[in-house]
Each structure stands twice: as C-alpha cells, then as structure tokens.
Design a protein around this motif. Structure first.
Motif, mmCIF file in Angstrom:
data_model
loop_
_atom_site.group_PDB
_atom_site.id
_atom_site.type_symbol
_atom_site.label_atom_id
_atom_site.label_comp_id
_atom_site.label_asym_id
_atom_site.label_seq_id
_atom_site.Cartn_x
_atom_site.Cartn_y
_atom_site.Cartn_z
ATOM 1 N N ALA A 45 0.750 -1.260 -0.008
ATOM 2 C CA ALA A 45 -0.175 -0.161 -0.002
ATOM 3 C C ALA A 45 0.902 1.311 0.086
ATOM 4 O O ALA A 45 0.570 2.180 -0.626
ATOM 5 N N LEU A 48 3.231 1.085 -3.523
ATOM 6 C CA LEU A 48 2.557 0.992 -4.886
ATOM 7 C C LEU A 48 2.617 2.500 -5.409
ATOM 8 O O LEU A 48 2.875 2.523 -6.743
ATOM 9 N N VAL A 62 -2.081 6.367 -10.454
ATOM 10 C CA VAL A 62 -2.173 5.646 -9.376
ATOM 11 C C VAL A 62 -3.454 5.386 -8.904
ATOM 12 O O VAL A 62 -4.002 4.261 -8.308
ATOM 13 N N ALA A 66 -5.161 1.905 -8.378
ATOM 14 C CA ALA A 66 -6.029 1.249 -7.030
ATOM 15 C C ALA A 66 -7.495 1.223 -7.294
ATOM 16 O O ALA A 66 -8.196 -0.002 -6.706
ATOM 17 N N ALA A 120 -3.489 -5.871 -11.553
ATOM 18 C CA ALA A 120 -4.535 -5.015 -10.554
ATOM 19 C C ALA A 120 -5.716 -5.650 -10.386
ATOM 20 O O ALA A 120 -6.232 -5.773 -9.263
ATOM 21 N N PRO A 127 -4.616 -1.766 -2.322
ATOM 22 C CA PRO A 127 -4.141 -0.408 -2.042
ATOM 23 C C PRO A 127 -4.617 0.569 -0.802
ATOM 24 O O PRO A 127 -4.046 1.441 -0.330
ATOM 25 N N SER A 128 -5.519 0.057 -0.001
ATOM 26 C CA SER A 128 -6.075 0.568 1.143
ATOM 27 C C SER A 128 -5.474 -0.091 2.501
ATOM 28 O O SER A 128 -5.737 0.436 3.444
ATOM 29 N N ALA A 254 -2.685 4.292 -0.166
ATOM 30 C CA ALA A 254 -1.943 4.753 -1.324
ATOM 31 C C ALA A 254 -2.010 6.212 -1.709
ATOM 32 O O ALA A 254 -1.062 6.949 -1.961
#
Length: 418
Positions: A45, A48, A62, A66, A120, A127-128, A254
């Motif tokens: 996270a 990234l 980005v 995500a 992804a 990403p969290s 992120a």
C-alpha cells in the motif's frame, strides 16, 4: 490424551476436548494467515504509489490502478458469496493464496501500464491496507462459526488487531527498498523485490490454510446458504456501508501516501515510519472497541468513534505544518478503525448462521465496488490541482454515513444486547 469409552465394534469415543482443540486451531490458523497477508498489504500500500511514480506515472494512474484493484476484489468477493454454499471455504482460501502469489510475481515483472492494470484487476493487491479482499468473507464466516455469541466481538477484535499490527510492520518495511538502493541495488530492482516478497507471503498463506480441516459437504450446506430471511437487513447495511466505502476510497492509504510525498516531501522511509505508527494505533484500538461495545453497544461504538476520526482527517489536510498534519492523522488512526471489528460482529450477529458467508460477501461486494470508484476520482481531482478536496469530501461523507447508520439501526440489536 483421548478418553476411551467402553468399546462397541472397535469405535473410539473422542474426548469432549477434541472439538475445542479443532475450533482453537481454526481460529489460530486464520489469525496467522491474516497476519501474513496483511503484512504484505501494508508493504505494497505504501510502495505502490512510489513504484508507479518510479515507472513514470502520475496521480491519475495511481488512482486508476487502485480503483482496478478494488474492483477486482469486489468481483472475486461476489464469486465467493455465490460459491460459498457449494465449495469448501478452505479450498477457496487456498485458491486466494495462490492468486496472491501470482499477483506478486505479476507486479514484479510488469512494466507497462496495461500489464500493471491487468494484474491489479485480476490479483489480490490491496491499496487500502484494510481487509477488502476475497479472503475476508471466508475468514469471517470461519471465525463466527468457531466463536460463541458472547465472545464473537472479542474474536473479531483479535482478528483486526493481528491484521493491523502486521500491516503496520509491512508499512515500516516499505523503507527497505530505499535502503537497498542506497546499498547499490538499482532502484527499480529494489522496488520489485518487495513484490517478490509479497509473492512469497502468498505461499506462506497457502501453507497455513492447508492446515485448516476441510468441512464435510453436509456441514457446508448447513452453515453456508444464500441470503434468505435476513435479506432486508443485509441490503440496508450494504447500501450504508457502500457510502462509507466510497468515502474511504477517496482517501486510501496509497493516495494518502502520495499526498504526503507531494505536500510535505516525505521520503519513502519517513512515510513508512508514519504508517507504521498509524497502524499500531489502529491495532490497539480494536480491543478497546470490543470493550466499549460491551458497554454501549456495537452500533454506538461504530458511530461515536467514527465521527471524530473524520473530523481529524479534514483538519489534517488543512493543517499548515507537517507536525500538525501527522499528529491529527495519528489521532484519526486511533479512532477510525474501531468500527471494523464491531461492524463485522454486528453483521454476523443479525443474520441467521447459514447466511453468514453470503452476508459477509454481499455486504463486502457493494463496499468494494463503491470503494473502487473513489481512488480514480480522487486521483483525477489531485492531478487537477485540488489536493485536499478528496480528503475533505471523504470526511463529510463518512459523517453522513454514521448519522444514517445510527438512525436506521438503533433498534436492531444483536442477541447479546437484547
């Protein structure tokens, strides 16, 4: 040692402690796996956005990556909800762990945006740094079936505690690629090594899940069924949770890391250290949440801790100095996740036992879909120059969600509060 009853036909009567040992083993294995994979989530996270920036991408890319990651998680979680009544949860967890390994390898070798976006979408990257993934509904159902009602919230507090501490350690480890680069390793190779580590953590999860006993088919049919009598409650909760998750998607870790990089010029190591302490504060808020829920109730705990955390987020992005911003964000971290174990416990408590896997999945899927929209929108807003707007909007929406949740479910009590 097993007790042997008088034997008829050569059968052995197991000790009454045997089911207890099996249940304890299931809980222990789930907690170990949660710690392993959340270490990886905390690591990636933070890394990234740095990885994508090093590849030459910007805030919009980005946010898009995500969003795709959260969208992929939502679709896979939906699949779990549909398949959970027919397939052994252990088998699905083994599949998820294998997918985690493939995801790490995919990110390590991908370079173009299309390839990164595909990994992804199809992978398990988070990403969290929260438990938004294919793993969550399966693990939650296993833990609920292994826990008595009075101990359920405490078990979920331990589950969240382990995950948050592991994610904090992963965030701290995000500074390692920078150290490797200073030691002479090329920057991109140092960053890619973190994704190879993520793949290795997927293998460790797979080995951990393998030790969980398989559920007999009859037991799966009894414990895992589609939504039935609890459908109305689940739909209402899912709708409210979606508002909360969309708001959270505007401020995923992120993007918050990206904002700290650009607003205060924090280094990767400094950001990793901040997110480590942020994770530690979140982790130790979970036992407090379980204690508080036993005194004021699950819904009240969710709401009365969440609103102050949202106010802290708004104040942090308006703060004039890095010290004030980080301080307010740390206060937010100590409060913002106290609704996690209480929310999960509440959902598991207000549905019938056979519906628990489906309820966990069908409350998670709209949350994931709603959260998936947030990062792309926030990334585009930040790229347009409105760097604080997504975080302010996040706080406002979360406060609205809390008030609506309190109003709609103030009279719907779990069994232990009646």
């Amino acid at each position: 040692m097993r007790r042997r009853a008088p034997v008829t036909g050569g059968t052995t009567v197991p000790s009454s402690n045997e089911p207890t040992r099996v249940v304890a083993s299931v809980i222990r294995r789930v907690l170990i796996a949660r710690g392993i994979r959340d270490f990886g989530d905390g690591l990636v996270a933070v890394l990234l956005p740095a990885y994508l920036l090093a590849l030459g991408f910007g805030a919009a890319e980005v946010g898009a990556v995500a969003t795709l990651a959260l969208l992929g998680s939502a679709l896979m979680t939906l699949g779990v909800g549909v398949a959970g009544a027919r397939l052994d949860p252990r088998l699905l967890l083994l599949f998820a762990a294998g997918l985690m390994t493939a995801t790490g390898l995919g990110f390590a070798v991908a370079a173009g945006f299309a390839a990164i976006a595909l990994v992804a979408l199809l992978g398990t990257i988070n990403p969290s740094a929260g438990s938004v993934s294919i793993f969550a509904p399966l693990e939650q159902a296993l833990l609920t079936s292994a826990s008595p009602d009075v101990g359920r919230t405490a078990v979920f507090a331990r589950y969240s505690l382990v995950g948050a501490l592991a994610a904090a350690m992963g965030a701290l480890a995000a500074g390692a690629p920078q150290l490797l680069a200073r030691a002479g390793l090329a920057e991109m190779e140092a960053l890619r090594s973190a994704f190879l580590l993520y793949a290795g953590l997927g293998v460790a999860c797979l080995l951990t899940y393998r030790a969980i006993p398989a559920s007999p088919a009859a037991e799966r049919r009894e414990r895992h069924a589609p939504l039935g009598p609890s459908r109305g409650i689940v739909v209402k909760l899912a709708a409210l949770f979606s508002v909360d998750s969309f708001a959270g998607g505007l401020a995923v870790q992120a993007l918050l890391a990206l904002w700290l990089f650009e607003r205060f010029d924090l280094s990767l190591a400094q950001a990793g250290l901040f997110f480590f302490w942020s994770g530690v504060l979140s982790a130790f808020s979970f036992p407090v949440a379980a204690w508080l829920a036993g005194r004021i109730g699950l819904i009240n705990t969710m709401v009365y801790t969440h609103i102050p955390s949202s106010l802290c987020l708004i104040a942090a992005v308006l703060a004039p100095t890095v010290e004030w911003a980080l301080g307010l964000l740390l206060v937010r971290a100590a409060l913002s996740q106290m609704d996690v174990p209480t929310r999960t416990s509440y959902v598991m408590a207000v549905v019938t036992p056979p519906e628990r896997t489906a309820a966990a999945s069908f409350t998670a899927v709209p949350r994931s879909l709603a959260a998936a929209a947030g990062p792309a929108i926030a990334g585009a807003i930040i790229a347009a120059g409105y760097t604080t707007a997504p975080f302010i909007l996040c706080g406002v929406l979360k406060i609205a969600y809390d008030l609506a949740l309190l109003w709609a479910f103030r009279h719907v009590k779990p069994s232990e509060e009646r």
